[in-house]
Design an enzyme around this catalytic site. Structure first.
Site, short mmCIF file in Angstrom:
data_model
loop_
_atom_site.label_atom_id
_atom_site.label_comp_id
_atom_site.label_asym_id
_atom_site.label_seq_id
_atom_site.Cartn_x
_atom_site.Cartn_y
_atom_site.Cartn_z
N TYR A 46 0.86 -1.19 0.00
CA TYR A 46 0.00 0.00 0.00
C TYR A 46 0.89 1.23 0.00
O TYR A 46 1.74 1.37 0.87
CB TYR A 46 -0.84 -0.07 1.27
CG TYR A 46 -1.81 1.05 1.56
CD1 TYR A 46 -2.80 1.40 0.66
CD2 TYR A 46 -1.76 1.71 2.79
CE1 TYR A 46 -3.73 2.39 0.97
CE2 TYR A 46 -2.70 2.70 3.10
CZ TYR A 46 -3.67 3.02 2.20
OH TYR A 46 -4.59 4.00 2.52
N TYR A 86 -9.47 -4.53 9.11
CA TYR A 86 -8.16 -3.98 9.42
C TYR A 86 -8.24 -2.79 10.37
O TYR A 86 -7.59 -2.74 11.40
CB TYR A 86 -7.43 -3.57 8.14
CG TYR A 86 -6.02 -3.09 8.42
CD1 TYR A 86 -4.99 -4.00 8.59
CD2 TYR A 86 -5.74 -1.73 8.58
CE1 TYR A 86 -3.70 -3.59 8.89
CE2 TYR A 86 -4.45 -1.30 8.90
CZ TYR A 86 -3.44 -2.24 9.05
OH TYR A 86 -2.18 -1.82 9.36
N HIS A 87 -9.06 -1.83 10.00
CA HIS A 87 -9.10 -0.57 10.75
C HIS A 87 -9.71 -0.75 12.13
O HIS A 87 -9.48 0.05 13.01
CB HIS A 87 -9.84 0.48 9.94
CG HIS A 87 -9.44 0.46 8.50
ND1 HIS A 87 -10.07 -0.36 7.58
CD2 HIS A 87 -8.44 1.09 7.84
CE1 HIS A 87 -9.48 -0.22 6.40
NE2 HIS A 87 -8.49 0.64 6.53
N LYS A 140 -8.45 16.50 17.40
CA LYS A 140 -7.85 16.09 16.15
C LYS A 140 -8.06 17.29 15.24
O LYS A 140 -9.10 17.91 15.28
CB LYS A 140 -8.58 14.89 15.55
CG LYS A 140 -8.63 13.73 16.44
CD LYS A 140 -7.97 12.47 15.92
CE LYS A 140 -7.18 12.56 14.67
NZ LYS A 140 -5.91 11.82 14.79
N ASP A 150 -7.93 14.14 9.30
CA ASP A 150 -7.55 12.83 9.82
C ASP A 150 -8.57 12.35 10.85
O ASP A 150 -8.81 13.00 11.84
CB ASP A 150 -6.16 12.95 10.46
CG ASP A 150 -5.74 11.68 11.17
OD1 ASP A 150 -6.25 10.61 10.80
OD2 ASP A 150 -4.90 11.77 12.08
N HIS A 160 -8.55 9.22 12.39
CA HIS A 160 -8.09 8.12 13.26
C HIS A 160 -8.07 8.63 14.69
O HIS A 160 -7.12 9.28 15.10
CB HIS A 160 -6.69 7.67 12.84
CG HIS A 160 -6.64 7.04 11.48
ND1 HIS A 160 -6.46 7.78 10.35
CD2 HIS A 160 -6.78 5.76 11.08
CE1 HIS A 160 -6.46 6.97 9.29
NE2 HIS A 160 -6.67 5.74 9.71
#
Lengths: 323, 716
Positions: free
Chosen positions: B83, B237-238, B593, B597, B599
């Site tokens: 990736y 995954y996340h 944040k 982004d 996350h």
């Protein structure tokens, strides 16, 4: 102090924020400063309409304030929001997350949004909320929204802070309807039925008519305006104009009937009484010999030497110096 | 059990308990994060009575526990699919070509955050994020540059895109078209998994319901027009990256899959028309056997799920997956350890039977990978394929008492959660109710508390620390330059297009979105062909759907529970209580944040654990600009702001924040600290901009809390 006052009246954001910190503070010198500041600010009142929003957790209060607040600031009104956040942690800290639901209005230049942890204080109103509203009023805000969580007696305290007291409710299972007892309708000027959207739209609309018919059974004083019911969707921005119109209607009616001023005066009486009560309790807990006396009287009651009521009388008399 | 066996087993237990000096071997059970008991010994007896896992089956055979294909790696090894993407399309294209020459077999495109969120590079809102955590793609012109000299009929391309999925996939299709290729020959995968965005990754644009429609439109379109293209990559995954344990990751991912199947069925497609093009994506962390069992369990359960949906085509029944080694297991401390971690994780993925794999570069806890670190990451896989012999036998761990039992345990634990989700009415409803998000956050907080309290060892972080931390080189992106280049390209594009055609396309998109009929991907392709930008198509959809804003409630009390009577924890609580006495209120910290982004695992963990310690924590909404943050901080009169940054935006966003704070209150005394992925090279820059403290990945929450309370005590 004079400098702080002037900066508040000039609408300076940082000054307003500092002043609210002072009125919320538990530090001795802040408390003294707070009294001085509030006494000064009261001399320069603004024109703010104070509106209370109460309702059970999860009903969408913050989301409604985000939607309705956006509507209001788009009409060029200045909006202050005091959000009393109930989330308190077992260790004493708290996460204030209300603002995450107010991301649009919180970035607007014409808003001032302040969260305060309630710390379980009486009626879900934090220490200093009344004073914070005075500060925002002096700073020239047009509307001041006070968001509280409605539990138990809190409506009465919250209602005594505002010119318009609203209860936000969701599309109900009918449980809330049982809560419409005479007590609450005396305090609530308005019910806002939220979530008039998507799957819940029909149910919300039914809930609103249920409220209307339930309310018609309780007649208020003849010189009071009847309790209003408005249907809104915070997601789809429905009913926002009607809410604002209803505010205007309530304010106009109350002003025309001299109720507006009278209400503020009776609130003053309420808060004075509160203040006296709190201060007496504080003195009671700090007065020399009193905590010890309470402790020994408890022991006397337990051991059967004294009766409950005579112990109470003895403590009060001692405190008041009658003994 | 025969008498002989049972005697031998009890003899073993006697020896075992004597060796480890305990009463019974039961005391030696190890409970995993998932709540699964791991025994010290497994025997043949553990192979009995399974509900899900049938140990007598073969690879390529129902229920495909042993692999979707009969031959697996013996015929063709897994695809090495790294990736990557950064800066401009030109730069990324060069990088891709180099990697392909060096042995990489498939492409996997990382887009930058503005592209994910449907903003063009010239949008004021996204200043700090352009070209940072991926490549900036604003139009089909960028997409053409990205694949220049890479034949799209031969190269399979995976694209991690969920929010702006329509314009980006459309741009890919039109780029192929302008390479002279029919869309029928394009092969690859689009992530297109919006549900997990609402749970963990937060790069959504529209509210859940219309977002689900976009997913369905893409599945429908690709099923009809692009037979070689995977319409979705259902991603766990996340979730693991956000702190989910393996059972949660497995269960929520499969439950997401079920929801997408339903969405596609609602479009009138038959299940076997689209199900062969559903693909999966799992994270592979450091729990070696658990990860292997997870992949085997995933295939077993998916076969069952699809059978229940009435699928009969074998390709519909088999779960095919991409895997990536865990990013969250990488540490900033002693970073070369990450090469070793990644190697074990890669081996895990391979023994679990993955179809393709990305191995992380060792420096990814600090910055974007360099050419050097990328090479090592790629070689990790090439060595596995070419030197170790793991490709010679299909599913080599089959028959292992432990692995088979663990596979079954994973199946039944995950199935329980799937049933819970189904009871809530499926994943869209569960997500709306916040159920998966909260349980993942709880798991993440537990994990952090285990590490901070030393109950879980992380080598080089909370044990076996390296006294001489090595310095490593990192990749630096000149964000300003990328943005300028992109703006020039956008300006040129806008000059050379027919505004009437464009307007027409865009307004048709808005109409179709409102009317809830027709296929929006088909229409987006027309718009992109007419040189609409990614931002313009996204906006046309937004006009109909609105933008989604997440609320941000977190867990509480989970972190504190791990530290009952812990001396350091109580010491910090005392310091906070003293602070309150002296200052008339608790220390108040705004955790934010900034930029695009989403996350927010780190931010949430800091918020909940700081609150457990006794701080008052203000949680800012996601996607705030520095200006919004400054207003929030001043109005709430916070003592400190904690900025969580993971996408390299800090060099732009933090100075902006400082400037905005000064603009509102030039005398403000707010302490600013930064946490997240920050290369050491940037530390001085941040300190020069009046940042008071920097906490890299792996910092203990207790240490950072202590530091923050010290910093703000000085000032007040």
């Amino acid at each position: 102090m004079q400098d702080l006052k002037n900066r508040i009246i000039a609408g300076e954001r940082a000054a307003i924020a500092k002043a609210i910190t002072i009125v919320e503070s538990s530090r001795e010198e802040d408390i003294a400063l707070s009294h001085e500041l509030i006494s000064e600010l009261i001399k320069s009142p603004g024109h703010a309409i104070r509106v209370g929003f109460s309702g059970p957790p999860g009903v969408g209060k913050s989301t409604f304030i985000e939607a309705f607040g956006s509507y209001i600031v788009n009409k060029d009104f200045k909006l202050g929001v005091l959000a009393i956040d109930p989330s308190s942690n077992f260790t004493g800290g708290s996460i204030l997350g209300d603002k995450t639901r107010m991301s649009e209005i919180s970035k607007n230049e014409n808003t001032f949004i302040r969260s305060t942890p309630s710390r379980g204080s009486l009626g879900g109103i934090a220490v200093g909320t009344r004073e914070a509203a005075i500060i925002l009023d002096a700073a020239g805000y047009d509307y001041i929204f006070i968001e509280t969580v409605g539990v138990g007696q809190s409506e009465i305290t919250a209602a005594n802070l505002v010119d318009i007291f609203t209860l936000i409710v969701g599309p109900g299972s009918g449980d809330e309807l049982q809560g419409i007892k005479k007590g609450i309708t005396e305090y609530a000027d308005m019910f806002i039925v939220n979530k008039y959207d998507g799957d819940l739209a029909t149910q919300a609309s039914k809930t609103a008519s249920d409220y209307k018919s339930a309310l018609s059974f309780y007649s208020k004083n003849s010189d009071d305006i009847e309790t209003q019911v408005v249907l809104v969707s915070s997601i789809e921005n429905k009913g926002m104009d009607e809410v604002l119109d209803t505010f205007d209607k309530i304010v106009e009616f109350n002003k025309a009937n001299n109720r507006f001023k009278a209400r503020r005066e009776s609130q003053l009486a309420y808060w004075l009484e509160e203040e006296v009560r709190n201060k007496i309790l504080l003195r009671l807990s700090k007065e020399q010999g009193i905590p010890e006396l309470i402790e020994s009287e408890v022991q006397s009651i337990i051991s059967g030497k004294t009766g409950f009521y005579s112990a109470s009388k003895n403590i009060i008399d001692t405190f008041l110096g009658k003994k | 059990m025969t008498k002989d066996k049972s005697k031998r087993l009890s003899d073993w237990e006697k020896k075992f308990t004597k060796e480890v000096k305990i009463e019974t071997s039961q005391e030696f059970f190890h409970e995993t994060d998932e709540g699964i008991n791991i025994n010290p010994l497994y025997t043949q007896e553990d192979l009995l009575d399974y509900t899900f896992n049938d140990i007598n089956t073969l690879p390529g055979e129902w229920p495909y526990t042993r692999g979707p294909k009969a031959s697996m790696y013996t015929n063709r090894p897994w695809t090495v699919r790294q990736y990557a993407g950064f800066s401009t399309a030109e730069e990324s294209n060069k990088f891709y070509k180099k990697n392909l020459e060096a042995g990489q077999m498939g492409l996997s495109v990382a887009f930058d955050l503005p592209t994910h969120r449907g903003y063009d590079s010239d949008d004021e809102l996204v200043m700090g994020d352009v070209g940072k955590a991926g490549v900036a793609i604003d139009s089909v012109e960028d997409m053409k540059i990205l694949f220049d000299g890479i034949p799209l009929d031969k190269m399979s391309v995976s694209m991690t895109m969920n929010g702006a999925v329509l314009p980006v996939l459309a741009a890919f299709i039109v780029a192929g078209e302008e390479q002279g290729l029919d869309k029928k020959v394009l092969s690859g995968t689009i992530q297109n998994d919006i549900l997990k965005e609402f749970m963990v990754r937060n790069t959504y644009i529209y509210p859940p319901e219309p977002s689900m429609r976009l997913v369905a439109d893409i599945i429908e379109y690709t099923a009809r027009e692009m037979p070689k293209f995977n319409s979705i990559s259902i991603s766990g995954y996340h979730m693991q990256e956000a702190g989910a344990n393996n059972v949660q990751e497995l269960a929520f991912t499969l439950a997401d899959g079920m929801e997408y199947v339903r969405a596609a069925l609602s479009k009138g497609l038959a299940v076997d028309d689209f199900a062969p093009r559903l693909s999966f994506f799992f994270a592979i962390g450091t729990d070696f056997f658990m990860e292997i069992a997870k992949l085997r369990a995933a295939r077993t359960l998916w076969a069952k799920i699809m059978k229940d949906f009435g699928a009969t085509n074998e390709k519909s029944l088999t779960l095919r997956t991409h895997c990536q080694t865990s990013g969250v297991s990488l540490t900033e401390k002693d970073p070369y350890n990450n090469i070793v971690r990644t190697s074990y994780e890669a081996l895990s993925a391979v023994l679990g039977g993955t179809q393709s794999l990305h191995t992380n570069s060792f420096d990814e806890a600090i910055a974007l990978p360099t050419e050097f670190s990328s090479r090592i990451a790629r070689n990790t896989q090439l060595i596995l394929q070419n030197e170790t012999g793991v490709t010679n036998t299909v599913d080599p761990l089959a028959g292992s008492y432990f692995v088979e039992k663990l596979t079954e345990d994973m199946c039944s634990a995950a199935w329980k959660i799937i049933e819970e989700v189904e009871e809530l009415g499926g994943m869209t409803k569960a997500v709306a109710a916040g159920m998966p998000k909260l349980s993942i956050e709880e798991s993440a907080t537990k994990k952090q508390a285990k590490i901070d309290s030393g109950k879980q060892v992380v080598v080089g972080v909370n044990k076996f620390k390296n006294p001489k931390e090595p310095k490593i080189d990192v990749l630096v992106i000149d964000n300003e330059k990328v943005r300028e280049d992109q703006i020039i390209k956008i300006t040129n594009l806008k000059k050379n297009r027919n505004p009437k055609d464009l307007e027409d396309c865009l307004s048709r998109i808005t109409d179709m979105a409102k009317n809830n009929s027709g296929n929006l991907l088909a229409l987006s392709i027309e718009a992109i062909r007419a040189r609409a930008t990614v931002g313009e198509v996204s906006k046309a959809l937004e006009d109909a759907f609105g933008r989604h804003y997440a609320t941000n409630v977190g867990v509480s009390g989970v972190y504190g529970k791990f530290f009952e009577k812990d001396a350091k924890f109580m010491d910090i609580q005392n310091k906070i209580n003293n602070f309150e006495k002296e200052n008339g209120r608790r220390p108040r910290v705004l955790i934010v944040k900034m930029g695009q982004d989403g996350h927010d695992r780190g931010a949430k963990i800091v918020a909940t654990s700081f609150a457990d310690l006794g701080f008052d924590i203000d949680m800012g909404p996601l996607f705030q600009s520095p200006k919004d943050v400054a207003k929030d901080a001043i109005e709430n009169d916070v003592h400190a702001i904690g900025v969580s940054t993971l996408a390299a935006g800090h060099k732009t966003l933090v100075p902006e924040l400082m400037k905005s704070l000064k603009e509102i209150d030039k005398n403000n005394k707010i302490t600013v600290f930064v946490g997240g992925v920050i290369p050491e090279q940037d530390y001085q820059f941040l300190y020069d901009n009046n940042v008071s403290a920097i906490f890299g990945p792996g910092t203990s929450i207790l240490d950072s809390a202590e530091e923050v309370i010290k910093l703000i005590s000085k000032k007040d």
